[in-house]
Scaffold this motif. Structure first.
Motif, PDB file in Angstrom:
ATOM      1  N   SER A  74      -8.434   5.044 -28.367  1.00  0.00           N
ATOM      2  CA  SER A  74      -7.326   4.713 -29.248  1.00  0.00           C
ATOM      3  C   SER A  74      -6.561   3.503 -28.713  1.00  0.00           C
ATOM      4  O   SER A  74      -6.554   3.244 -27.503  1.00  0.00           O
ATOM      5  CB  SER A  74      -6.398   5.913 -29.422  1.00  0.00           C
ATOM      6  OG  SER A  74      -6.069   6.486 -28.186  1.00  0.00           O
ATOM      7  N   ARG A  78      -7.913   4.208 -33.930  1.00  0.00           N
ATOM      8  CA  ARG A  78      -8.831   4.979 -33.093  1.00  0.00           C
ATOM      9  C   ARG A  78     -10.256   4.622 -33.486  1.00  0.00           C
ATOM     10  O   ARG A  78     -10.574   4.537 -34.681  1.00  0.00           O
ATOM     11  CB  ARG A  78      -8.597   6.472 -33.295  1.00  0.00           C
ATOM     12  CG  ARG A  78      -9.533   7.362 -32.473  1.00  0.00           C
ATOM     13  CD  ARG A  78      -9.430   8.824 -32.866  1.00  0.00           C
ATOM     14  NE  ARG A  78      -8.130   9.378 -32.544  1.00  0.00           N
ATOM     15  CZ  ARG A  78      -7.283   9.952 -33.416  1.00  0.00           C
ATOM     16  NH1 ARG A  78      -7.595  10.041 -34.695  1.00  0.00           N
ATOM     17  NH2 ARG A  78      -6.134  10.431 -33.031  1.00  0.00           N
ATOM     18  N   GLN A 100     -13.857   7.368 -30.000  1.00  0.00           N
ATOM     19  CA  GLN A 100     -12.537   8.010 -29.985  1.00  0.00           C
ATOM     20  C   GLN A 100     -11.500   7.284 -29.129  1.00  0.00           C
ATOM     21  O   GLN A 100     -10.405   7.806 -28.923  1.00  0.00           O
ATOM     22  CB  GLN A 100     -12.610   9.483 -29.522  1.00  0.00           C
ATOM     23  CG  GLN A 100     -13.630  10.321 -30.270  1.00  0.00           C
ATOM     24  CD  GLN A 100     -13.334  10.397 -31.759  1.00  0.00           C
ATOM     25  OE1 GLN A 100     -12.207  10.640 -32.150  1.00  0.00           O
ATOM     26  NE2 GLN A 100     -14.323  10.156 -32.590  1.00  0.00           N
TER      27      GLN A 100
END
Ligand SMILES: [Zn+2]
Length: 136
Positions: free
Chosen positions: A40, A33, A38
């Protein structure tokens, strides 16, 4: 960013793949991640294709996913000829879409789109490791 960075990136990339295999050996299926945005990734990546940062952390893929689509593979790739036939599936775990095999314990008649699945690390003969989807 120039080609010197590019070479270092690809080297790091191989190191990350080694980490992925080490985690599988410990029974964990891991993804990366981006610490900046953020996003992933699975298979794990070392560079974020969303924001181009190289600041990644590992996390374990847990909980139930959902079967999106699947196909029966009747001819294994070179070196895996004896594995066929098997079911290759795409499952969704939150933001991640994971391609892998369904456990042979799942009978073809019981496969349903949207069925809940878990992804688990497995040990294969000859010290190989991999992962597969199990019924949740
Ligand atoms: Zn990012």
């Amino acid at each position: 960013m120039d080609f010197a960075n590019f070479g270092r990136v690809s080297f790091t990339s191989e190191a990350k793949v080694a980490d992925f295999v080490t985690y599988l050996d410990q029974g964990k299926v891991m993804a990366t991640r981006c610490k900046q945005c953020q996003a992933s990734y699975f298979p794990p990546r070392v560079d974020c294709s969303s924001c181009f940062a190289s600041d990644m952390e590992w996390f374990e893929i847990k909980g139930n996913g959902k079967l999106i689509t699947y196909t029966e593979v009747n001819y294994g790739p070179s070196g895996f000829e004896d594995d066929a036939p098997y079911i290759l599936a795409l499952a969704e775990f939150g933001d991640l879409k994971i391609l892998g095999r369904l456990s042979p314990d799942i009978k073809p008649d019981n496969i349903k789109l949207g069925m809940p699945l878990k992804v688990t690390a497995i040990k294969l003969p000859d010290d190989r490791v991999s992962y597969q989807f199990q019924p949740a």
